[in-house]
Write a protein that holds these residues in place. Structure first.
Motif, PDB file in Angstrom:
ATOM      1  N   SER A 172      -7.949   2.020  -0.929  1.00 58.10           N
ATOM      2  CA  SER A 172      -7.423   0.702  -0.343  1.00 58.10           C
ATOM      3  C   SER A 172      -6.170   0.212  -2.495  1.00 58.10           C
ATOM      4  CB  SER A 172      -7.427  -0.350   0.351  1.00 58.10           C
ATOM      5  OG  SER A 172      -9.031  -0.326  -0.555  1.00 58.10           O
ATOM      6  N   SER A 173      -6.990   0.827  -3.170  1.00 61.64           N
ATOM      7  CA  SER A 173      -6.858   0.709  -4.416  1.00 61.64           C
ATOM      8  C   SER A 173      -5.442   1.303  -4.917  1.00 61.64           C
ATOM      9  CB  SER A 173      -8.239   1.317  -4.729  1.00 61.64           C
ATOM     10  OG  SER A 173      -7.834   2.800  -5.030  1.00 61.64           O
ATOM     11  N   ARG A 174      -4.832   0.328  -5.777  1.00 62.37           N
ATOM     12  CA  ARG A 174      -3.850   1.014  -6.042  1.00 62.37           C
ATOM     13  C   ARG A 174      -3.482   2.690  -7.202  1.00 62.37           C
ATOM     14  NH1 ARG A 174      -2.488  -4.634  -8.370  1.00 62.37           N
ATOM     15  NH2 ARG A 174      -1.522  -6.303  -6.598  1.00 62.37           N
ATOM     16  N   TYR A 175      -5.072   2.661  -7.581  1.00 63.69           N
ATOM     17  CA  TYR A 175      -5.020   4.040  -8.204  1.00 63.69           C
ATOM     18  C   TYR A 175      -5.128   5.150  -6.916  1.00 63.69           C
ATOM     19  CZ  TYR A 175     -10.214   4.281  -6.560  1.00 63.69           C
ATOM     20  OH  TYR A 175     -11.369   4.182  -6.392  1.00 63.69           O
ATOM     21  N   VAL A 178      -1.276   5.752  -6.122  1.00 62.55           N
ATOM     22  CA  VAL A 178      -0.434   6.179  -7.111  1.00 62.55           C
ATOM     23  C   VAL A 178      -0.691   8.113  -6.691  1.00 62.55           C
ATOM     24  CG1 VAL A 178      -0.564   6.499 -10.106  1.00 62.55           C
ATOM     25  CG2 VAL A 178      -0.812   4.711  -9.076  1.00 62.55           C
ATOM     26  N   LEU A 179      -2.853   8.138  -6.834  1.00 62.65           N
ATOM     27  CA  LEU A 179      -2.696   9.844  -7.192  1.00 62.65           C
ATOM     28  C   LEU A 179      -2.023  10.292  -5.842  1.00 62.65           C
ATOM     29  CD1 LEU A 179      -4.388  11.881  -7.652  1.00 62.65           C
ATOM     30  CD2 LEU A 179      -6.174  10.767  -5.935  1.00 62.65           C
ATOM     31  N   THR A 180      -1.620   9.262  -4.486  1.00 58.59           N
ATOM     32  CA  THR A 180      -0.933   9.673  -2.990  1.00 58.59           C
ATOM     33  C   THR A 180       0.117   9.467  -3.871  1.00 58.59           C
ATOM     34  OG1 THR A 180      -2.695   9.036  -1.651  1.00 58.59           O
ATOM     35  CG2 THR A 180      -0.059   8.928  -0.965  1.00 58.59           C
ATOM     36  N   ALA A 181       1.077   9.130  -4.593  1.00 56.21           N
ATOM     37  CA  ALA A 181       1.920   8.957  -4.467  1.00 56.21           C
ATOM     38  C   ALA A 181       2.286  11.008  -5.573  1.00 56.21           C
ATOM     39  CB  ALA A 181       3.287   8.242  -5.546  1.00 56.21           C
ATOM     40  N   GLU A 203       9.608   3.661  -9.120  1.00 56.23           N
ATOM     41  CA  GLU A 203      10.496   3.562  -8.207  1.00 56.23           C
ATOM     42  C   GLU A 203       9.869   3.767  -6.791  1.00 56.23           C
ATOM     43  OE1 GLU A 203      13.038   1.571  -8.778  1.00 56.23           O
ATOM     44  OE2 GLU A 203      11.874   1.368 -10.269  1.00 56.23           O
ATOM     45  N   ARG A 204       8.761   4.474  -6.175  1.00 54.72           N
ATOM     46  CA  ARG A 204       8.214   4.764  -5.079  1.00 54.72           C
ATOM     47  C   ARG A 204       7.762   3.555  -4.947  1.00 54.72           C
ATOM     48  NH1 ARG A 204       7.679   9.448  -1.517  1.00 54.72           N
ATOM     49  NH2 ARG A 204       6.607   8.512   0.232  1.00 54.72           N
ATOM     50  N   LEU A 205       7.034   3.202  -5.424  1.00 56.04           N
ATOM     51  CA  LEU A 205       5.393   2.408  -5.178  1.00 56.04           C
ATOM     52  C   LEU A 205       6.154   1.169  -5.348  1.00 56.04           C
ATOM     53  CD1 LEU A 205       2.673   3.671  -6.913  1.00 56.04           C
ATOM     54  CD2 LEU A 205       3.280   4.071  -4.391  1.00 56.04           C
ATOM     55  N   LYS A 206       7.348   0.621  -5.982  1.00 56.82           N
ATOM     56  CA  LYS A 206       7.832  -0.583  -6.299  1.00 56.82           C
ATOM     57  C   LYS A 206       8.119  -1.738  -4.713  1.00 56.82           C
ATOM     58  CE  LYS A 206       9.000  -1.363 -10.773  1.00 56.82           C
ATOM     59  NZ  LYS A 206       9.040  -3.714 -10.643  1.00 56.82           N
ATOM     60  N   PRO A 207       8.483  -1.278  -3.950  1.00 57.85           N
ATOM     61  CA  PRO A 207       8.460  -1.817  -2.209  1.00 57.85           C
ATOM     62  C   PRO A 207       7.347  -2.677  -1.695  1.00 57.85           C
ATOM     63  CG  PRO A 207       9.823  -0.409  -2.354  1.00 57.85           C
ATOM     64  CD  PRO A 207       8.935  -0.060  -3.350  1.00 57.85           C
ATOM     65  N   ALA A 266       1.085   7.959   4.820  1.00 59.50           N
ATOM     66  CA  ALA A 266       1.830   6.828   5.911  1.00 59.50           C
ATOM     67  C   ALA A 266       1.500   6.105   4.875  1.00 59.50           C
ATOM     68  CB  ALA A 266       1.228   6.864   7.207  1.00 59.50           C
ATOM     69  N   ALA A 267       1.134   5.914   3.275  1.00 63.13           N
ATOM     70  CA  ALA A 267       0.338   4.734   3.210  1.00 63.13           C
ATOM     71  C   ALA A 267       1.651   4.232   2.205  1.00 63.13           C
ATOM     72  CB  ALA A 267      -0.732   4.424   2.676  1.00 63.13           C
ATOM     73  N   LEU A 268       2.147   5.451   2.167  1.00 68.41           N
ATOM     74  CA  LEU A 268       3.075   4.916   0.953  1.00 68.41           C
ATOM     75  C   LEU A 268       4.395   4.825   1.750  1.00 68.41           C
ATOM     76  CD1 LEU A 268       3.696   8.716  -0.990  1.00 68.41           C
ATOM     77  CD2 LEU A 268       2.061   6.182  -1.640  1.00 68.41           C
TER      78      LEU A 268
END
Length: 277
Positions: A172-175, A178-181, A203-207, A266-268
């Motif tokens: 559930s963390s941001r890291y 980032v790893l998933t992206a 850009e991918r994670l901004k939303p 799916a979390a992205l």
């Protein structure tokens, strides 16, 4: 691997990260060296009737771990951080100031450490310690990269301890986001696809993460290198060369051991138009 990493705030010294092994402590304040073990025991006994615990020594130098906070509004000996295997605790030596420990990823989640409180456990993997100093608020960060998580797919023995994952990651963390992206292009059936740049990850994670920027994403990549033990600990004799190809190494490790799976995509947020999926 060290259990706690302290990242000093601006103007604090030393400015470099301070790494604590289990059982070690870090005293902080305006003049933390002036607080001897005897003075510590006397002050805390006055407040609570107990004495503080172990005093750590810094590797090689033989003296105590200390952090100088040069502000007139901070007590000479303001408090102490104690490392355990997977978390840390905080003692507040101030007579009047309440300290706040925030979870930067917790949407306002925080705990308060009252004056005189000793060894208060802090459950956050990422934490920001906020010290009131006159009309200012001073901050320093504390990481606990050895947070462990039980294997959710392992039923375990009825009377035994749960199995601990070899690479404990908080999904559930941001890291982990980032790893998933970073892993996404290769998880979508393109094993040799180029990895996204830091700007593309932003850009991918901004939303879903409006505050994302280059520095924040790079910080999470650096933290992952520590979390997954790709960088040797600071207590080793030879720390080795600078880690080159950090993103490539992280993605290779994550995919080799299924740390990130296709279901995690799916979390992205949806990929922006014209960018790699």
């Amino acid at each position: 691997m060290n259990s706690i990493i302290v990242v000093p705030g601006p103007t604090m010294s030393p400015a470099a990260q301070i790494r604590l092994a289990p059982g070690q402590t870090l005293r902080f304040g305006r003049e933390p060296l002036r607080r001897t073990a005897t003075a510590t025991a006397t002050a805390t006994a006055t407040a609570t009737g107990t004495a503080t615990g172990v005093r750590a020594t810094a590797g090689g130098g033989g003296g105590p771990h200390t952090l100088h906070v040069p502000h007139a509004g901070v007590s000479r000996s303001a408090g102490e951080i104690t490392a355990t295997a997977t978390y840390w605790s905080l003692s507040n030596f101030s007579r009047s100031a309440t300290y706040v420990v925030e979870n930067p990823e917790g949407a306002g989640e925080h705990i308060k450490i009252a004056p005189g409180r000793l060894d208060a456990p802090v459950p956050f993997e990422f934490a920001r310690l906020v010290l009131p100093a006159g009309s200012e608020l001073l901050t320093l960060d504390v990481w606990a990269p050895r947070h462990d998580y039980a294997d959710r797919d392992d039923p375990g023995e009825p009377d035994g301890e749960p199995t601990v994952l070899p690479f404990p990651l908080d999904r559930s963390s941001r890291y982990f986001l980032v790893l998933t992206a970073l892993c996404a292009p290769r998880l979508r059936g393109e094993p040799h696809a180029p990895l996204p740049t830091v700007e593309q990850v932003v850009e991918r994670l901004k939303p879903s993460w409006p505050a994302a920027n280059r520095a924040a994403v790079q910080w999470n990549i650096d933290y992952l290198a520590v979390k997954l033990r790709l960088k040797p600990g600071p207590d080793t004799v030879d720390p080795g060369p600078r880690l080159v190809g950090k993103k490539e190494t992280l993605v290779s490790l994550a995919l080799r051991f299924d740390l990130v799976r296709e279901t995690d995509l799916a979390a992205l947020p949806a990929a922006p138009t014209g960018t790699a999926r």
